[in-house]
Design a protein around this motif. Structure first.
Motif, PDB file in Angstrom:
ATOM      1  N   GLY A   1       0.807  -1.209   0.000  1.00  0.00           N
ATOM      2  CA  GLY A   1       0.000   0.000   0.000  1.00  0.00           C
ATOM      3  C   GLY A   1       0.839   1.256   0.000  1.00  0.00           C
ATOM      4  N   LEU A   2       1.966   1.228   0.711  1.00  0.00           N
ATOM      5  CA  LEU A   2       2.845   2.386   0.754  1.00  0.00           C
ATOM      6  C   LEU A   2       3.451   2.663  -0.616  1.00  0.00           C
ATOM      7  CD1 LEU A   2       4.248   4.518   2.563  1.00  0.00           C
ATOM      8  CD2 LEU A   2       6.124   2.880   2.840  1.00  0.00           C
ATOM      9  N   GLU A   3       3.918   1.623  -1.301  1.00  0.00           N
ATOM     10  CA  GLU A   3       4.515   1.813  -2.617  1.00  0.00           C
ATOM     11  C   GLU A   3       3.494   2.339  -3.622  1.00  0.00           C
ATOM     12  OE1 GLU A   3       7.747   1.570  -3.447  1.00  0.00           O
ATOM     13  OE2 GLU A   3       8.051   1.282  -1.303  1.00  0.00           O
ATOM     14  N   ALA A   4       2.270   1.848  -3.530  1.00  0.00           N
ATOM     15  CA  ALA A   4       1.233   2.321  -4.441  1.00  0.00           C
ATOM     16  C   ALA A   4       0.944   3.801  -4.219  1.00  0.00           C
ATOM     17  CB  ALA A   4      -0.036   1.495  -4.255  1.00  0.00           C
ATOM     18  N   ARG A   5       0.912   4.217  -2.970  1.00  0.00           N
ATOM     19  CA  ARG A   5       0.648   5.623  -2.678  1.00  0.00           C
ATOM     20  C   ARG A   5       1.803   6.500  -3.167  1.00  0.00           C
ATOM     21  NH1 ARG A   5      -2.368   6.075   3.241  1.00  0.00           N
ATOM     22  NH2 ARG A   5      -4.225   4.869   2.641  1.00  0.00           N
ATOM     23  N   CYS A   6       3.015   6.056  -2.972  1.00  0.00           N
ATOM     24  CA  CYS A   6       4.160   6.850  -3.429  1.00  0.00           C
ATOM     25  C   CYS A   6       4.171   6.986  -4.951  1.00  0.00           C
ATOM     26  CB  CYS A   6       5.459   6.216  -2.945  1.00  0.00           C
ATOM     27  SG  CYS A   6       5.737   6.369  -1.160  1.00  0.00           S
ATOM     28  N   GLU A   7       3.876   5.896  -5.651  1.00  0.00           N
ATOM     29  CA  GLU A   7       3.852   5.964  -7.116  1.00  0.00           C
ATOM     30  C   GLU A   7       2.765   6.924  -7.590  1.00  0.00           C
ATOM     31  OE1 GLU A   7       3.537   2.132  -8.852  1.00  0.00           O
ATOM     32  OE2 GLU A   7       5.399   1.369  -7.961  1.00  0.00           O
ATOM     33  N   GLN A   8       1.592   6.877  -6.960  1.00  0.00           N
ATOM     34  CA  GLN A   8       0.528   7.783  -7.359  1.00  0.00           C
ATOM     35  C   GLN A   8       0.901   9.226  -7.062  1.00  0.00           C
ATOM     36  OE1 GLN A   8      -3.293   6.897  -5.629  1.00  0.00           O
ATOM     37  NE2 GLN A   8      -4.214   8.817  -6.321  1.00  0.00           N
ATOM     38  N   LEU A   9       1.523   9.458  -5.919  1.00  0.00           N
ATOM     39  CA  LEU A   9       1.926  10.804  -5.541  1.00  0.00           C
ATOM     40  C   LEU A   9       2.953  11.356  -6.519  1.00  0.00           C
ATOM     41  CD1 LEU A   9       1.497  12.936  -3.293  1.00  0.00           C
ATOM     42  CD2 LEU A   9       3.386  11.879  -2.061  1.00  0.00           C
ATOM     43  N   GLN A  10       3.955  10.546  -6.854  1.00  0.00           N
ATOM     44  CA  GLN A  10       4.979  11.002  -7.783  1.00  0.00           C
ATOM     45  C   GLN A  10       4.411  11.220  -9.181  1.00  0.00           C
ATOM     46  OE1 GLN A  10       7.807   7.772  -6.856  1.00  0.00           O
ATOM     47  NE2 GLN A  10       9.274   9.345  -6.248  1.00  0.00           N
ATOM     48  N   ALA A  11       3.475  10.357  -9.589  1.00  0.00           N
ATOM     49  CA  ALA A  11       2.882  10.516 -10.923  1.00  0.00           C
ATOM     50  C   ALA A  11       2.071  11.806 -11.004  1.00  0.00           C
ATOM     51  CB  ALA A  11       1.992   9.312 -11.225  1.00  0.00           C
ATOM     52  N   GLN A  12       1.339  12.137  -9.951  1.00  0.00           N
ATOM     53  CA  GLN A  12       0.535  13.361  -9.985  1.00  0.00           C
ATOM     54  C   GLN A  12       1.415  14.593 -10.057  1.00  0.00           C
ATOM     55  OE1 GLN A  12      -2.921  13.433  -7.560  1.00  0.00           O
ATOM     56  NE2 GLN A  12      -2.904  15.645  -7.252  1.00  0.00           N
ATOM     57  N   PHE A  13       2.518  14.603  -9.335  1.00  0.00           N
ATOM     58  CA  PHE A  13       3.406  15.765  -9.366  1.00  0.00           C
ATOM     59  C   PHE A  13       4.199  15.819 -10.669  1.00  0.00           C
ATOM     60  CE2 PHE A  13       2.279  16.476  -5.099  1.00  0.00           C
ATOM     61  CZ  PHE A  13       2.754  17.730  -4.724  1.00  0.00           C
ATOM     62  N   THR A  14       4.562  14.662 -11.201  1.00  0.00           N
ATOM     63  CA  THR A  14       5.307  14.658 -12.454  1.00  0.00           C
ATOM     64  C   THR A  14       4.465  15.227 -13.585  1.00  0.00           C
ATOM     65  OG1 THR A  14       6.590  12.733 -11.755  1.00  0.00           O
ATOM     66  CG2 THR A  14       6.509  13.208 -14.122  1.00  0.00           C
ATOM     67  N   ALA A  15       3.170  14.932 -13.564  1.00  0.00           N
ATOM     68  CA  ALA A  15       2.292  15.463 -14.609  1.00  0.00           C
ATOM     69  C   ALA A  15       2.242  16.977 -14.586  1.00  0.00           C
ATOM     70  CB  ALA A  15       0.884  14.884 -14.434  1.00  0.00           C
ATOM     71  N   ALA A  16       2.475  17.576 -13.421  1.00  0.00           N
ATOM     72  CA  ALA A  16       2.488  19.034 -13.312  1.00  0.00           C
ATOM     73  C   ALA A  16       3.898  19.613 -13.396  1.00  0.00           C
ATOM     74  CB  ALA A  16       1.832  19.455 -11.990  1.00  0.00           C
ATOM     75  N   GLU A  17       4.880  18.785 -13.841  1.00  0.00           N
ATOM     76  CA  GLU A  17       6.271  19.205 -14.035  1.00  0.00           C
ATOM     77  C   GLU A  17       6.985  19.463 -12.721  1.00  0.00           C
ATOM     78  OE1 GLU A  17       6.838  22.259 -16.921  1.00  0.00           O
ATOM     79  OE2 GLU A  17       5.223  21.558 -18.205  1.00  0.00           O
ATOM     80  N   TYR A  18       6.581  18.766 -11.672  1.00  0.00           N
ATOM     81  CA  TYR A  18       7.305  18.799 -10.409  1.00  0.00           C
ATOM     82  C   TYR A  18       7.959  17.439 -10.210  1.00  0.00           C
ATOM     83  CZ  TYR A  18       4.674  23.027  -9.211  1.00  0.00           C
ATOM     84  OH  TYR A  18       4.141  24.280  -9.208  1.00  0.00           O
ATOM     85  N   GLY A  19       9.203  17.448  -9.754  1.00  0.00           N
ATOM     86  CA  GLY A  19       9.904  16.203  -9.500  1.00  0.00           C
ATOM     87  C   GLY A  19       9.977  15.904  -8.016  1.00  0.00           C
ATOM     88  N   LEU A  20       9.596  14.698  -7.624  1.00  0.00           N
ATOM     89  CA  LEU A  20       9.651  14.276  -6.227  1.00  0.00           C
ATOM     90  C   LEU A  20      10.784  13.266  -6.056  1.00  0.00           C
ATOM     91  CD1 LEU A  20       5.942  13.809  -5.025  1.00  0.00           C
ATOM     92  CD2 LEU A  20       7.465  15.758  -4.728  1.00  0.00           C
TER      93      LEU A  20
END
Length: 827
Positions: free
Chosen positions: A366-385
């Motif tokens: 569950g933790l890995e899934a949340r991190c991937e979703q979080l990073q994908a949402q920020f990457t789409a807005a041109e932010y790098g996590l």
């Protein structure tokens, strides 16, 4: 783990490095659907506050887990449960449903470091503290004189920032809770309740000597594993997580830092507002912004140095036939813009900001899934996590109030101007609803299923309007919403009068499951009911209602000669206490002997008096209606009202049938009686439910009646609930602005502009998209404080749901109840 503070006194935090911090809770501004001009004003206030920040501060956004008992306490606040057993039972059922649910709210904090006093002495004290702890000695209590001195320092900070932010000092118990919950994220996270503040010592002018408080170290009791252990199920190879074992179990946390940001973003709705986006992810995320203010002069020196370094790179690419790299050109443009801003605003500092995020789960998958979703949402807005390996514990510590900034956090520092950090919208939220009342809905604007409460009587109790306007397409959920509000009003000891025009009698059917005494009045030709306005009303209202009824019946305007004749006849008849509507007709006949206008009106009224339903008004032998019920329903299926299009074309349309004219006049009369009933007892909240309100607001007389109802409702502890399919049916801006709460459910694209005007958010394209694609039970809600949020109406319990649902299909219907993930699924 050792906490970064050695003592907490009131809202002051005493760090182990001899620093002293002051903590404040910030009241957020409900932001998403504000007009652009108001968003810019919010940005200006945030920019001014960030420009005034002391040297080192941290902004903290915590996804607080709500206690079900806290929600239920808000439901029963102000209600005499002994006198309202139905509400007691409903609150108990709600508590049972909420136990085990994860409902959250976002809390915002500002923790700022106070200026150092006697730096050498502070360093010596910090060193002494460290040596003493190695030998097992307890921390030295804080000197009361030092506390008073630091309180004065904090007061100066409050004076600087209080003009721009709503600051509230954080109690010591809440600060201890912040430390405790950080270690227990992903396990049995503690609630913020009275247990944290019970017995808390207040620090004031009377304190002397040494100030001590509860021990802080047990708050961080646990074993912290950087990268976890070999025994962790589904352990990933990168091991970029933190395992925390506490007495409540094992939790897994991941900490991320913003490593890249777009060179350019705009406010509003132009790539900024990244803090607000964290509330739309669907699961809990804490965020922290550690910032250090760099004086303007030093920032300009750094910018010039950076400009020289970039200029020197131009020579390296002189021989490159493809031209200069785009990233170099963009970097030069960015530095030039920054230098220009720093030179133009010499009072503003530059901010060195480390933006940190934390999320958690009870298992690693569950933790890995949340991190991937979080990073994908920020990457789409041109932010790098970035999710640094080996820096998880350090980032965990960096998000604790009053902790020093670790090296790993400084590695990801961003240099931002106050306007840029303000564009991230750090202190804005999605809050909507009343502080107490029924559990009406789930807030879809924020993560964690934030509950939305509604108290129908809240407006009048606070000298505000309690009236409600609801618009929505067929099947969108508007009648289901109002029936839930109706049930809550009766269960909390209120009174409701409903006008039911449906053939199937949906408000009549709901009476079977509603608490209190019920009275059904069916208005038919053979009904033994008298609605004669000359007998039902008294005083000035007698003449006003009688005149309005007769002008509608005669289809004349009040200012025409025929309308004047009606007013004169009513005035003459009102001189006699026992006069009836028949006396007014007789007076019109008398006036008509010399006045052509009166003669015309007399003939129209006499013709209408022969209609099938006219006996409800003109039969003097019928008895007046005795009304003493908690829930009164006027069932009027026999009214042959004109179509909305006909009324919209002209309220004096000559094409209306006599039966339609009489029905419209009777509806006006029933609404006037409803108003009288709800105003009869000021000690008890009462509401009038007017479904399909267009039938009233389309006429001048009906609109004025509703307008007076809304205006006078507050001082009579009463309200009117107006429902219709189109927002324009609920009146013009004059009426809409007098409503306390406004709901808009699904709308056709052509009706969206009117709906947005009704909500007061013209030009909000995002809100328009929400209304066009809203599911049943979803609505934009504007509360009594003018805050607008997107909500999902929660279903009632099964027995109530079966009575409230108007779907003709068999079987349960999810859409009608507004069922959705989160709170609604529990019901």
């Amino acid at each position: 783990m050792r906490l970064p503070v050695r003592a907490v006194t009131g809202h002051l935090l005493w760090g182990r490095d001899a620093s002293v911090w002051a903590a404040y809770r910030i009241e957020p501004v409900t932001f998403p659907h504000l007009p652009v001009a108001e968003k810019l004003r919010v940005h200006a206030r945030l920019r001014a506050a960030l420009a005034q920040m002391p040297g080192e501060s941290m902004l903290l956004g915590v996804a607080r887990l709500l206690d079900p008992g806290e929600i239920v306490e808000a439901m029963v606040a102000g209600v005499d449960l002994d006198a309202c057993p139905a509400w007691r039972a409903g609150a108990t059922d709600t508590l049972d449903q909420l136990i085990g649910a994860e409902t959250r709210e976002r809390r915002h904090y500002l923790v700022t470091r106070l200026p150092d006093r006697r730096a050498g002495r502070s360093s010596w004290a910090a060193a002494t503290l460290g040596v003493g702890e190695r030998f097992g000695l307890p921390p030295v209590p804080v000197n009361a004189g030092a506390v008073q001195a630091r309180l004065r320092d904090a007061a100066l900070v409050e004076a600087r920032l209080g003009r721009f932010l709503a600051l509230e000092r954080v109690p010591a118990g809440e600060l201890r809770w912040l430390y405790a919950r950080a270690a227990r994220r992903g396990t049995a996270e503690p609630y913020l309740d009275d247990a944290w503040t019970d017995g808390e010592r207040r620090v004031g002018d009377g304190d002397a000597g040494r100030v001590t408080g509860p021990s802080l170290q047990p708050l961080a009791d646990g074993v912290f594993y950087e990268g976890g252990t070999r025994e962790d199920p589904a352990r990933p190879s990168h091991r970029r997580y933190l395992r925390v074992d506490t007495v409540t179990g094992t939790g897994y946390q991941a900490h991320l830092a913003v490593a890249d940001m777009p060179r350019e973003f705009f406010f509003p709705d132009g790539g900024g507002e990244w803090f607000r986006q964290l509330d739309t992810i669907g699961y809990a995320v804490d965020w922290c912004a550690r910032l250090t203010a760099v004086p303007n002069e030093d920032a300009q020196v750094r910018a010039r140095r950076q400009a020289r370094q970039l200029a020197s790179q131009f020579e390296e690419h002189e021989a490159e036939t493809a031209g200069l790299p785009h990233d170099l050109v963009d970097a030069v443009a960015g530095v030039d813009e920054e230098r220009g801003e720093l030179a133009a605003n010499r009072s503003e500092p530059e901010l060195r900001v480390s933006l940190l995020l934390a999320t958690w789960a009870s298992d690693l998958d569950g933790l890995e899934a949340r991190c991937e979703q979080l990073q994908a949402q920020f990457t789409a807005a041109e932010y790098g996590l970035a999710r640094p390996t080996g820096g998880q514990l350090a980032l965990f510590t960096a998000m604790l109030p009053a902790s020093p900034t670790p090296a790993v956090a400084r590695d990801y520092a961003q240099f931002l101007l106050p306007r840029d950090l303000a564009a991230g919208a750090p202190f804005v939220g999605h809050e909507v609803g009343d502080p107490q009342g029924m559990l009406l809905a789930e807030n879809l604007g924020g993560s964690g299923g934030r509950p939305v409460l509604l108290d129908p009587a809240w407006g009048p109790s606070r000298s505000r309007s309690g009236s409600v306007g609801v618009a929505g397409n067929l099947g969108s959920g508007k009648s289901y919403l109002i029936k839930r509000v109706l049930h809550a009003t009766l269960a909390r000891g209120g009174r409701v009068v409903a006008l039911d025009r449906t053939e199937r009698g949906e408000y009549v059917a709901a009476a079977e499951v509603l608490p209190g005494r019920t009275q059904i009045v069916r208005l038919a030709a053979d009904a033994p009911v008298c609605l004669d306005p000359m007998r039902v009303f008294a005083g000035d209202e007698r003449a006003v209602v009688a005149t309005g009824f007769l002008t509608l019946l005669a289809q004349v305007a009040p200012t025409d000669l025929e309308g004047v004749a009606i007013a004169e006849a009513v005035e003459s008849a009102c001189a006699h206490q026992d006069a009836t509507i028949g006396a007014v007709v007789a007076e019109l006949e008398r006036l008509g002997q010399e006045d052509g206008a009166a003669r015309t009106v007399f003939r129209k009224v006499r013709a209408m008096a022969r209609s099938r339903l006219a006996g409800l008004v003109f039969d003097a032998d019928r008895e007046l209606l005795a009304i003493d019920a908690d829930y009164l329903v006027f069932h009027t299926p026999g009214l042959a009202l004109p179509r909305r299009e006909d009324l919209a074309a002209s309220h004096l349309s000559p094409q209306l049938l006599p039966e339609q004219v009489l029905s419209q006049a009777l509806l006006y009369l029933v609404a006037a009686i409803t108003r009288q009933v709800t105003f009869s007892d000021w000690s008890r909240f009462a509401a009038a439910c007017l479904d399909e309100a267009w039938a009233l607001t389309a006429s001048l007389q009906g609109r004025q009646l509703v307008l007076d109802f809304v205006r006078d409702g507050r001082k009579h502890n009463a309200a009117v609930w107006l429902l219709s399919q189109h927002a324009d049916d609920l009146g013009d801006d004059q009426l809409a602005h007098l409503l306390g709460s406004r709901f808009v459910f699904r709308q056709d694209p052509g009706a969206v502009p009117a709906a947005l005007r009704f909500l007061g958010i013209d030009g909000d394209s995002a809100a328009g998209e929400l209304l066009t694609h809203a599911q049943s039970g979803q609505a934009l809600f504007r509360d009594g404080d003018g805050r607008v949020g997107f909500i999902q109406v929660l279903p009632a319990d099964p027995d109530l749901h079966a009575a409230f649902d108007t779907n003709p299909s068999a079987g349960p219907r999810v859409e009608a109840s507004g069922e959705a993930p989160g709170l609604a699924a529990l019901a």
